[in-house]
Every structure is written in C-alpha cells, then in structure tokens.
Design a protein around this motif. Structure first.
Motif, PDB file in Angstrom:
ATOM      1  N   MET A  11       0.863  -1.187   0.000  1.00 16.00           N
ATOM      2  CA  MET A  11       0.000   0.000   0.000  1.00 16.00           C
ATOM      3  C   MET A  11       0.902   1.242   0.000  1.00 16.00           C
ATOM      4  O   MET A  11       1.731   1.398   0.896  1.00 16.00           O
ATOM      5  CB  MET A  11      -0.898   0.037   1.236  1.00 16.00           C
ATOM      6  CG  MET A  11      -1.779  -1.173   1.401  1.00 16.00           C
ATOM      7  SD  MET A  11      -2.954  -0.993   2.778  1.00 16.00           S
ATOM      8  CE  MET A  11      -1.863  -0.850   4.187  1.00 16.00           C
ATOM      9  N   THR A  12       0.739   2.081  -1.015  1.00 14.44           N
ATOM     10  CA  THR A  12       1.657   3.207  -1.135  1.00 14.44           C
ATOM     11  C   THR A  12       0.977   4.565  -1.214  1.00 14.44           C
ATOM     12  O   THR A  12       1.615   5.580  -0.970  1.00 14.44           O
ATOM     13  CB  THR A  12       2.534   3.060  -2.395  1.00 14.44           C
ATOM     14  OG1 THR A  12       1.669   2.919  -3.520  1.00 14.44           O
ATOM     15  CG2 THR A  12       3.445   1.867  -2.281  1.00 14.44           C
ATOM     16  N   CYS A  13      -0.287   4.603  -1.592  1.00 16.51           N
ATOM     17  CA  CYS A  13      -0.908   5.911  -1.817  1.00 16.51           C
ATOM     18  C   CYS A  13      -2.404   5.856  -1.535  1.00 16.51           C
ATOM     19  O   CYS A  13      -2.941   4.817  -1.164  1.00 16.51           O
ATOM     20  CB  CYS A  13      -0.648   6.390  -3.242  1.00 16.51           C
ATOM     21  SG  CYS A  13      -1.495   5.383  -4.474  1.00 16.51           S
ATOM     22  N   ASN A  14      -3.042   6.988  -1.773  1.00 11.60           N
ATOM     23  CA  ASN A  14      -4.457   7.085  -1.476  1.00 11.60           C
ATOM     24  C   ASN A  14      -5.311   6.157  -2.340  1.00 11.60           C
ATOM     25  O   ASN A  14      -6.375   5.722  -1.930  1.00 11.60           O
ATOM     26  CB  ASN A  14      -4.909   8.536  -1.650  1.00 11.60           C
ATOM     27  CG  ASN A  14      -5.937   8.907  -0.624  1.00 11.60           C
ATOM     28  OD1 ASN A  14      -5.814   8.541   0.540  1.00 11.60           O
ATOM     29  ND2 ASN A  14      -6.960   9.602  -1.044  1.00 11.60           N
ATOM     30  N   HIS A  15      -4.823   5.863  -3.540  1.00 13.35           N
ATOM     31  CA  HIS A  15      -5.537   4.915  -4.398  1.00 13.35           C
ATOM     32  C   HIS A  15      -5.616   3.544  -3.712  1.00 13.35           C
ATOM     33  O   HIS A  15      -6.644   2.876  -3.754  1.00 13.35           O
ATOM     34  CB  HIS A  15      -4.834   4.779  -5.751  1.00 13.35           C
ATOM     35  CG  HIS A  15      -5.300   3.596  -6.536  1.00 13.35           C
ATOM     36  ND1 HIS A  15      -6.462   3.603  -7.271  1.00 13.35           N
ATOM     37  CD2 HIS A  15      -4.792   2.353  -6.651  1.00 13.35           C
ATOM     38  CE1 HIS A  15      -6.621   2.405  -7.821  1.00 13.35           C
ATOM     39  NE2 HIS A  15      -5.625   1.633  -7.463  1.00 13.35           N
ATOM     40  N   CYS A  16      -4.528   3.145  -3.087  1.00 16.62           N
ATOM     41  CA  CYS A  16      -4.494   1.861  -2.391  1.00 16.62           C
ATOM     42  C   CYS A  16      -5.497   1.855  -1.236  1.00 16.62           C
ATOM     43  O   CYS A  16      -6.192   0.868  -1.006  1.00 16.62           O
ATOM     44  CB  CYS A  16      -3.095   1.602  -1.839  1.00 16.62           C
ATOM     45  SG  CYS A  16      -1.796   1.648  -3.076  1.00 16.62           S
ATOM     46  N   VAL A  17      -5.538   2.976  -0.528  1.00 19.18           N
ATOM     47  CA  VAL A  17      -6.481   3.098   0.591  1.00 19.18           C
ATOM     48  C   VAL A  17      -7.906   2.917   0.091  1.00 19.18           C
ATOM     49  O   VAL A  17      -8.685   2.132   0.644  1.00 19.18           O
ATOM     50  CB  VAL A  17      -6.322   4.482   1.278  1.00 19.18           C
ATOM     51  CG1 VAL A  17      -7.388   4.670   2.351  1.00 19.18           C
ATOM     52  CG2 VAL A  17      -4.924   4.622   1.866  1.00 19.18           C
TER      53      VAL A  17
HETATM   54 CU   LIG Z   1      -1.593   3.315  -4.250  1.00 24.37          CU
END
Ligand SMILES: [Cu+2]
Length: 68
Positions: A11-17
């Motif tokens: 998980m790296t960014c808001n998209h992942c969240v």
């Molecule tokens: Cu992401």
C-alpha cells in the motif's frame, strides 16, 4: 463483532487506501474498515458468523496486496 489488525504490504498511496476500503467495505459482514497507510495496517471490524477472516484476506489479496 470481531476486530482484527492485518499487516498489509504494497500500500503506497491514497488509491491503495480507496481500493482496499472500497472492496473490503462492500463485503457482507464487514462493519468497518480503516487503512493506516503509514503503519501498513488494515483494521477490520466484522461479524465472523457472516464472513470469515480468510475471505477478507482473499479480498485484499485480489486487489494486489500482500496480507501477512
Ligand atoms: Cu496506491
């Protein structure tokens, strides 16, 4: 209700969240899901009579993340 903290990598960014909160949050039996990006944790509150922990892990896995 059960409350579990899963350790999820990738998980790296808001998209992942959004991807995880959206997919897990849609599952029957899941009451709450919160992703803590900084800690690599996903906290899920769920009814184990309705959904298994394995099914929740599979859903996160299907989104392309590794659940430990
Ligand atoms: Cu992401």
């Amino acid at each position: 209700m059960e409350n579990i903290t899963l350790h999820v990598s990738g998980m790296t960014c808001n998209h992942c969240v959004k991807a995880i909160e959206g997919s897990v949050g849609r599952l029957d039996g899941v009451d709450k899901v919160a992703v803590h990006l900084d800690k690599g944790e996903v906290v899920v509150e769920f009814d184990s009579n309705v959904i298994s922990l394995a099914a929740i892990k599979d859903t996160i896995d299907d989104q392309g993340y590794d659940v430990n």
